[in-house]
Scaffold this active site. Structure first.
Site, PDB file in Angstrom:
ATOM      1  N   GLU A  90       4.096  27.108  29.086  1.00 40.35           N
ATOM      2  CA  GLU A  90       3.845  25.602  28.491  1.00 40.35           C
ATOM      3  C   GLU A  90       4.788  25.351  27.241  1.00 40.35           C
ATOM      4  O   GLU A  90       5.315  26.442  26.565  1.00 40.35           O
ATOM      5  CB  GLU A  90       2.382  25.198  28.079  1.00 40.35           C
ATOM      6  CG  GLU A  90       2.059  26.599  27.037  1.00 40.35           C
ATOM      7  CD  GLU A  90       0.461  26.446  27.044  1.00 40.35           C
ATOM      8  OE1 GLU A  90       0.015  25.871  26.111  1.00 40.35           O
ATOM      9  OE2 GLU A  90      -0.201  27.320  27.890  1.00 40.35           O
ATOM     10  N   CYS A 114      -2.998  39.719  20.082  1.00 36.64           N
ATOM     11  CA  CYS A 114      -3.429  39.151  19.109  1.00 36.64           C
ATOM     12  C   CYS A 114      -4.635  38.206  19.130  1.00 36.64           C
ATOM     13  O   CYS A 114      -4.567  37.356  20.263  1.00 36.64           O
ATOM     14  CB  CYS A 114      -2.336  38.176  18.402  1.00 36.64           C
ATOM     15  SG  CYS A 114      -0.729  38.949  17.945  1.00 36.64           S
ATOM     16  N   CYS A 117      -4.837  34.177  19.624  1.00 41.79           N
ATOM     17  CA  CYS A 117      -3.724  33.602  20.450  1.00 41.79           C
ATOM     18  C   CYS A 117      -4.142  33.596  21.901  1.00 41.79           C
ATOM     19  O   CYS A 117      -4.358  34.579  22.417  1.00 41.79           O
ATOM     20  CB  CYS A 117      -2.442  34.137  20.245  1.00 41.79           C
ATOM     21  SG  CYS A 117      -1.038  33.514  21.250  1.00 41.79           S
ATOM     22  N   GLU A 158       6.189  37.036  22.773  1.00 45.71           N
ATOM     23  CA  GLU A 158       6.535  37.555  21.651  1.00 45.71           C
ATOM     24  C   GLU A 158       8.212  37.437  22.024  1.00 45.71           C
ATOM     25  O   GLU A 158       8.700  38.394  22.628  1.00 45.71           O
ATOM     26  CB  GLU A 158       6.056  39.016  21.266  1.00 45.71           C
ATOM     27  CG  GLU A 158       6.965  39.647  20.469  1.00 45.71           C
ATOM     28  CD  GLU A 158       7.088  39.272  19.014  1.00 45.71           C
ATOM     29  OE1 GLU A 158       8.298  39.146  18.472  1.00 45.71           O
ATOM     30  OE2 GLU A 158       6.270  38.753  18.423  1.00 45.71           O
ATOM     31  N   SER A 189       9.582  32.997  15.623  1.00 42.16           N
ATOM     32  CA  SER A 189       8.388  33.621  15.192  1.00 42.16           C
ATOM     33  C   SER A 189       8.284  34.941  15.950  1.00 42.16           C
ATOM     34  O   SER A 189       8.125  35.059  17.090  1.00 42.16           O
ATOM     35  CB  SER A 189       7.215  32.570  15.510  1.00 42.16           C
ATOM     36  OG  SER A 189       5.870  33.298  15.104  1.00 42.16           O
ATOM     37  N   LEU A 213       1.907  37.325   9.573  1.00 40.63           N
ATOM     38  CA  LEU A 213       1.368  38.384   8.751  1.00 40.63           C
ATOM     39  C   LEU A 213      -0.250  38.288   8.875  1.00 40.63           C
ATOM     40  O   LEU A 213      -0.492  39.322   9.191  1.00 40.63           O
ATOM     41  CB  LEU A 213       2.164  38.244   7.167  1.00 40.63           C
ATOM     42  CG  LEU A 213       1.737  39.128   6.476  1.00 40.63           C
ATOM     43  CD1 LEU A 213       2.540  40.435   6.824  1.00 40.63           C
ATOM     44  CD2 LEU A 213       1.958  38.980   5.241  1.00 40.63           C
ATOM     45  N   CYS A 331      -0.530  27.726  21.488  1.00 35.89           N
ATOM     46  CA  CYS A 331      -0.037  27.999  22.624  1.00 35.89           C
ATOM     47  C   CYS A 331      -1.154  28.542  23.604  1.00 35.89           C
ATOM     48  O   CYS A 331      -1.920  29.455  23.031  1.00 35.89           O
ATOM     49  CB  CYS A 331       1.255  29.031  22.231  1.00 35.89           C
ATOM     50  SG  CYS A 331       0.731  30.325  21.094  1.00 35.89           S
TER      51      CYS A 331
END
Length: 345
Positions: A90, A114, A117, A158, A189, A213, A331
């Protein structure tokens, strides 16, 4: 067959030479592709014999649109695309006064884990090729019938876990023979893969680096980001300073505010001490709530107070403008909903 979008101009020139054709044909092909002509047969200034060879060896890997959502105020569009192998990715297009920005995916899924996410739920399926990254932009430009001038690598995946493909993508997207998007209009990112941040710094590019972070201490960070088990905040700060020294570029630290986890005044003070005197900027993000975890958004008052504390300590801070909230534009949410057969609300 080879996705021709995975090739840079020099590689296509060498292919032309190896196949008995003039090198300048490569530039003609690139001109057509980046004018949104995605069928070799329609490249009418290229001889039929050359087009025949291209059709034999290559394809132009533009993804298929599966779903599209548009926000109520029409400033955000979210797309679910199907790649050639059936995998789903996407991207999100955001309209600003200064131009159109796109947030693209760099992997199908993600293995970073994470908690805030949705793209990491289910793990990583595979890396996305440079051409598949480019194709997201080309397809989006076709759909909105406008040029995209800013690119953010902040969608599913990532980027630094797919380092080589991302670097080649950056080369092609920045090339005057490609999409010709300037480096200063591109943001990457990362959740904080320290060796790759250092390697990226050594390229000394003018691309904006954003580091997720999300905590002022390792004890808090590890609760939502498994990468914290491998790389400490101290290591991230050290490599960030290396990046700043190498590039003279300001780093953005992304900080997703989670109610009761990392949003207290004390957390803001700790973060201020951590970033003291750094050439940086903090982007505060009220966390996107997803069904699969228990994380809650911080209150507006707590977000405002957090920002006030940082600014009082001379840390440049913004609260991310929330776009596409009504279409769950964060996302991973659209792909996840489609796979589960749910309607995105």
């Amino acid at each position: 067959m080879i996705n021709i979008l995975d090739m840079d101009l020099e590689e296509l020139k060498q292919w032309m030479k190896s196949n008995g054709e003039s090198k300048f044909r490569a530039k003609q092909v690139f001109d057509w592709i980046y004018k949104d002509i995605c069928e070799f047969e329609n490249m009418n200034n290229i001889p039929q014999s050359v087009r025949g060879k291209l059709q034999t060896y290559f394809y132009i890997g533009i993804p298929r649109l599966i779903e599209e959502y548009t926000s109520k105020n029409n400033d955000t569009r979210k797309y679910l695309f199907e790649l050639g192998d059936g995998n789903l990715i996407e991207c999100v297009v955001m309209k600003y006064k200064h131009g159109n920005s796109i947030c693209i995916s760099t992997q199908v899924g993600c293995r970073m884990g994470c908690k805030f996410c949705a793209s990491t739920i289910g793990g990583m399926i595979r890396n996305i090729s440079p051409g598949e990254m480019l194709a997201q932009i080309l397809k989006a430009q076709q759909l909105i019938n406008e040029r995209i001038s800013n690119v953010v690598l902040m969608g599913s995946g990532e980027p630094f876990d797919n380092f080589d493909n991302v670097m080649k993508f950056l080369e092609i997207v920045n090339s005057e023979n490609g999409l010709n998007i300037g480096q200063r209009h591109i943001t990457i990112s990362t959740c904080g893969i320290v060796p790759k941040i250092k390697e990226f710094a050594d390229f000394n590019m003018q691309i904006t680096l954003a580091i997720s972070l999300h905590a002022p201490s390792d004890e808090i960070r590890v609760k939502s980001m498994p990468i914290a088990n491998k790389y400490s905040i101290a290591e991230i700060i050290d490599v960030s300073k290396y990046y700043i020294d190498k590039t003279n570029r300001r780093i953005t630290f992304e900080y997703a505010l989670v109610k009761g986890l990392n949003d207290s005044k004390q957390d803001a003070e700790k973060l201020s001490a951590l970033l003291k005197d750094m050439l940086c900027h903090v982007n505060l993000i009220p966390v996107n709530e997803i069904k699969e975890n228990e994380l809650e958004r911080s209150s507006n008052d707590d977000v405002t107070e957090f920002k006030r504390v940082l600014e009082a300590n001379n840390i440049q801070t913004t609260i991310r403008r929330e776009m596409g909230l009504d279409i769950n534009a964060a996302c991973g949410q659209l792909r996840r909903s489609h796979i589960k057969g749910e309607e995105l609300k």
